[in-house]
Write a protein that holds these residues in place. Structure first.
Motif, PDB file in Angstrom:
ATOM      1  N   ASP A 116       0.815  -1.214   0.000  1.00  0.00           N
ATOM      2  CA  ASP A 116       0.000   0.000   0.000  1.00  0.00           C
ATOM      3  C   ASP A 116       0.852   1.269   0.000  1.00  0.00           C
ATOM      4  OD1 ASP A 116      -2.442  -1.324  -0.032  1.00  0.00           O
ATOM      5  OD2 ASP A 116      -2.493  -1.542   2.138  1.00  0.00           O
TER       6      ASP A 116
ATOM      7  N   ALA B 126      -0.160   9.356   3.522  1.00  0.00           N
ATOM      8  CA  ALA B 126      -0.225   8.042   4.166  1.00  0.00           C
ATOM      9  C   ALA B 126       0.775   7.950   5.313  1.00  0.00           C
ATOM     10  CB  ALA B 126       0.035   6.933   3.144  1.00  0.00           C
TER      11      ALA B 126
ATOM     12  N   CYS C 224      -9.864   0.786   3.585  1.00  0.00           N
ATOM     13  CA  CYS C 224      -9.274   1.991   2.981  1.00  0.00           C
ATOM     14  C   CYS C 224      -8.528   1.692   1.682  1.00  0.00           C
ATOM     15  CB  CYS C 224      -8.364   2.690   3.984  1.00  0.00           C
ATOM     16  SG  CYS C 224      -9.262   3.388   5.391  1.00  0.00           S
ATOM     17  N   SER C 225      -8.014   0.465   1.511  1.00  0.00           N
ATOM     18  CA  SER C 225      -7.415   0.092   0.222  1.00  0.00           C
ATOM     19  C   SER C 225      -8.473   0.119  -0.874  1.00  0.00           C
ATOM     20  CB  SER C 225      -6.793  -1.306   0.301  1.00  0.00           C
ATOM     21  OG  SER C 225      -5.662  -1.320   1.119  1.00  0.00           O
TER      22      SER C 225
ATOM     23  N   SER D 218      -9.631   3.746  -1.469  1.00  0.00           N
ATOM     24  CA  SER D 218      -8.652   4.546  -2.217  1.00  0.00           C
ATOM     25  C   SER D 218      -8.850   4.377  -3.719  1.00  0.00           C
ATOM     26  CB  SER D 218      -7.223   4.135  -1.833  1.00  0.00           C
ATOM     27  OG  SER D 218      -6.949   4.442  -0.485  1.00  0.00           O
TER      28      SER D 218
ATOM     29  N   SER E  46     -11.844   6.436  -5.230  1.00  0.00           N
ATOM     30  CA  SER E  46     -11.813   7.886  -5.020  1.00  0.00           C
ATOM     31  C   SER E  46     -12.345   8.596  -6.265  1.00  0.00           C
ATOM     32  CB  SER E  46     -10.380   8.356  -4.729  1.00  0.00           C
ATOM     33  OG  SER E  46      -9.876   7.739  -3.568  1.00  0.00           O
TER      34      SER E  46
ATOM     35  N   LEU F  18      -8.671  10.763  -2.543  1.00  0.00           N
ATOM     36  CA  LEU F  18      -7.569   9.813  -2.464  1.00  0.00           C
ATOM     37  C   LEU F  18      -6.712  10.072  -1.228  1.00  0.00           C
ATOM     38  CD1 LEU F  18      -5.896   7.523  -3.734  1.00  0.00           C
ATOM     39  CD2 LEU F  18      -4.714   9.250  -5.100  1.00  0.00           C
ATOM     40  N   CYS F  19      -6.400  11.324  -0.963  1.00  0.00           N
ATOM     41  CA  CYS F  19      -5.587  11.667   0.207  1.00  0.00           C
ATOM     42  C   CYS F  19      -6.314  11.330   1.506  1.00  0.00           C
ATOM     43  CB  CYS F  19      -5.216  13.146   0.176  1.00  0.00           C
ATOM     44  SG  CYS F  19      -3.990  13.569  -1.085  1.00  0.00           S
TER      45      CYS F  19
ATOM     46  N   PHE G 188      -8.582   8.919   2.087  1.00  0.00           N
ATOM     47  CA  PHE G 188      -8.585   7.482   2.352  1.00  0.00           C
ATOM     48  C   PHE G 188      -7.180   6.952   2.597  1.00  0.00           C
ATOM     49  CE2 PHE G 188     -12.667   7.718  -0.104  1.00  0.00           C
ATOM     50  CZ  PHE G 188     -13.482   7.394   0.974  1.00  0.00           C
ATOM     51  N   ARG G 189      -6.173   7.549   1.952  1.00  0.00           N
ATOM     52  CA  ARG G 189      -4.803   7.085   2.203  1.00  0.00           C
ATOM     53  C   ARG G 189      -4.312   7.494   3.584  1.00  0.00           C
ATOM     54  NH1 ARG G 189      -1.797   4.468  -1.038  1.00  0.00           N
ATOM     55  NH2 ARG G 189       0.142   5.286  -0.216  1.00  0.00           N
TER      56      ARG G 189
ATOM     57  N   ARG H 239      -6.665   2.486 -10.161  1.00  0.00           N
ATOM     58  CA  ARG H 239      -7.658   2.066  -9.172  1.00  0.00           C
ATOM     59  C   ARG H 239      -7.513   0.572  -8.849  1.00  0.00           C
ATOM     60  NH1 ARG H 239     -11.411   6.155  -8.600  1.00  0.00           N
ATOM     61  NH2 ARG H 239     -11.390   7.734 -10.250  1.00  0.00           N
TER      62      ARG H 239
ATOM     63  N   LEU I  56      -4.312  -0.045  -6.647  1.00  0.00           N
ATOM     64  CA  LEU I  56      -4.491   0.314  -5.244  1.00  0.00           C
ATOM     65  C   LEU I  56      -5.427  -0.646  -4.512  1.00  0.00           C
ATOM     66  CD1 LEU I  56      -4.748   4.231  -5.250  1.00  0.00           C
ATOM     67  CD2 LEU I  56      -2.752   2.790  -4.854  1.00  0.00           C
TER      68      LEU I  56
END
Length: 535
Positions: A38, A77, A111-112, A115, A118, A130-131, A133-134, A216, A219
């Motif tokens: 991740d 992250a 969260c993976s 992400s 997003s 994206l930020c 969830f990361r 996508r 991730l």
């Protein structure tokens, strides 16, 4: 004289290797496999994100992420990881290692997937989602550091403890490799199904609409290994050291360990009922006297190591482009660029990263933690300066030689401080504070990763290009000067290594002083550091 040791702890320290030890390595290690996947898969797709969301019609070059967006996507992250290491490290000492072990996996799985989902009405919306969830992905990843290290150290025997903890951490190498392989497979499949010309041939179609699926899928794949091990994590019993020394239930500790190790262990409730010798807190003078130097050593070395390690990992695509080992972006289409970046990362992982981890597993209990960490910092310094000082030669005449030396810096990072900074904090602190202190050490390391993610990004930029594109940001130093700075940081790591003791061959209670009477003779931090330096 040392206090008499509990039989359950003696059994753990002296028992021969059982199948359960390997099971515990896999269960704990799959968390680190997921962690590495991740954290490092993002570096494979940042250029693709720039092409998809930040290309403007009429530009002569492929789109790139604005430098502030790139810094946020790479670094957010780590901010979550830092917070998770502190929070779950503290929680692991308060509630038990197993009690919160599954929460970290659930966060990583959810969260993976999130992400990769997003979405937004504009590029800023997609990047913001994206930020977000990361960050929470990193929060779950952060919890895995202190919990996995502490669990493995408290299960292992003292003869092979270093190898077992190192093996858990070595799964990180396979996670980095897996991220490259998944990106290779996905990008190759999409490039075959939806071919596009290079950017210079037809700028309008060099990034096909289907490219949005590529990043996508890459991730979201990180959710699978974490989900597969959730059941087995929940089946693991609490560690005997937590149950006996913190929860004060020697009978339960003996029962749990007797089952998993397939041996008979006698419980001794009377030996721990009135134990107050090691009741000091994290911020007490007694902790400072016994372990202050140790905590300074674990935090400082991990901080310095992660500046260099994560700078190299996150921006290796930029380094390879700078030395012309990867083609310029305008000479390939968007999905082909992902393929080539993934191929470079996979080669470095195979040649340098993974072998380094397993060399540490093989030698840590014979050579010792201190020599391996010192040696690793030393060779990282040597190879980093060897890359930086004749940088123009490597760039113009010998990019393959640059890649070989670059892979060697990864080898000695992993056959060195990247592994030992994870192992030592799980061994030298008292059981009541072990997870907390490991979390603090790891969080300080992630502060170094944040410095690397943000600082190296700006420092390595071409000064004129950065000033032209972003006049309000600090002037860059260029790749050569950035590499010289990283070499100097590694040299500092050698110096701070002298603050650490050598845990090889000692029990956890012997290292932490938990089997010493309240007024007994205690090895001071300074004495421990001096002893380590002689080994």
């Amino acid at each position: 004289m040392p206090r008499q040791q509990l039989r359950v702890l003696i059994a753990l320290d002296t028992v021969r290797i059982r199948w359960y030890h390997f099971t515990a390595i896999v269960i704990s290690g799959m968390g680190f496999f997921t962690d590495a996947y991740d954290l490092f898969s993002i570096s494979l797709i940042t250029k693709l994100l720039g092409r998809i969301y930040y290309y403007e019609e009429g530009h002569l070059k492929p789109g790139t992420l604005p430098i502030q967006v790139l810094a946020a996507v790479n670094g957010v992250a780590f901010c979550g990881t830092l917070a998770g290491q502190l929070f779950f490290g503290w929680l692991g000492d308060k509630m038990g290692r197993k009690s919160v072990y599954g929460i970290t996996l659930i966060l990583m799985v959810v969260c993976s997937i999130a992400s990769g989902l997003s979405f937004g009405s504009n590029p800023k919306g997609v990047m913001a989602a994206l930020c977000f969830f990361r960050f929470w992905l990193g929060f779950g990843i952060g919890g895995d550091y202190p919990l996995s290290a502490t669990i493995m150290s408290e299960y292992a025997n003292k003869k092979t403890r270093g190898a077992f903890i190192s093996a858990v951490f070595a799964m990180q190498g396979f996670g980095i490799l897996a991220s490259g392989i998944v990106a290779l497979i996905v990008s190759a499949a999409f490039n075959s199904a939806f071919p596009a010309p290079a950017f210079g041939e037809n700028a309008n179609v060099s990034t096909v609409p289907q490219a949005d699926y590529v990043w996508r899928i890459i991730l979201m794949f990180g959710a699978f290994p974490a989900a597969l091990t959730f059941y087995w994590r929940m089946k693991m019993p609490e560690t005997a050291r937590y149950t006996a020394l913190i929860a004060k239930n020697a009978k339960q500790a003996a029962t749990d360990m007797g089952k998993v190790l397939n041996i008979d262990i006698e419980a001794e409730e009377d030996m721990i009922a009135n134990d107050r010798a090691n009741s000091f807190g994290l911020f007490s003078k007694k902790f400072l006297r016994r372990h202050g130097y140790h905590l300074l050593g674990t935090t400082s070395t991990w901080f310095l190591l992660d500046i260099a390690f994560y700078s190299q990992n996150l921006f290796q695509k930029d380094i390879f482009t700078a030395i012309s080992w990867l083609p310029q972006p305008e000479k390939m289409n968007a999905i082909d660029e992902v393929y080539r970046i993934a191929r470079a990362q996979t080669l470095v992982a195979l040649l340098g990263t993974i072998p380094g981890y397993w060399f540490t597993v093989a030698f840590i209990d014979t050579v010792g933690r201190f020599p391996i960490q010192f040696m690793g910092f030393f060779f990282m310094t040597v190879f980093m300066l060897a890359l930086a000082l004749p940088y123009s030669y490597w760039k113009q005449h010998n990019p393959i030689g640059f890649v070989i030396l670059y892979a060697l810096t990864f080898f000695f990072a992993n056959f060195g401080p990247n592994t030992t900074t994870f192992v030592v904090p799980a061994e030298i602190f008292p059981a009541r504070l072990r997870s907390t202190c490991h979390g603090i050490s790891a969080a300080t390391g992630k502060a170094g990763a944040i410095v690397g993610a943000f600082g190296f990004l700006y420092a390595s930029q071409d000064p004129q290009q950065l000033l032209r594109d972003n006049p309000k940001y600090p002037k860059g130093l260029g790749m050569q000067h950035a590499l010289i700075i990283l070499g100097c940081i590694n040299a500092l790591g050698m110096l701070f290594t002298f603050l650490l003791p050598e845990p090889k061959g000692k029990s956890l209670e012997e290292l932490s002083g938990e089997n010493e009477p309240e007024n007994g003779d205690m090895e001071t931090p300074c004495d421990a550091a001096s002893e380590a330096n002689l080994l």
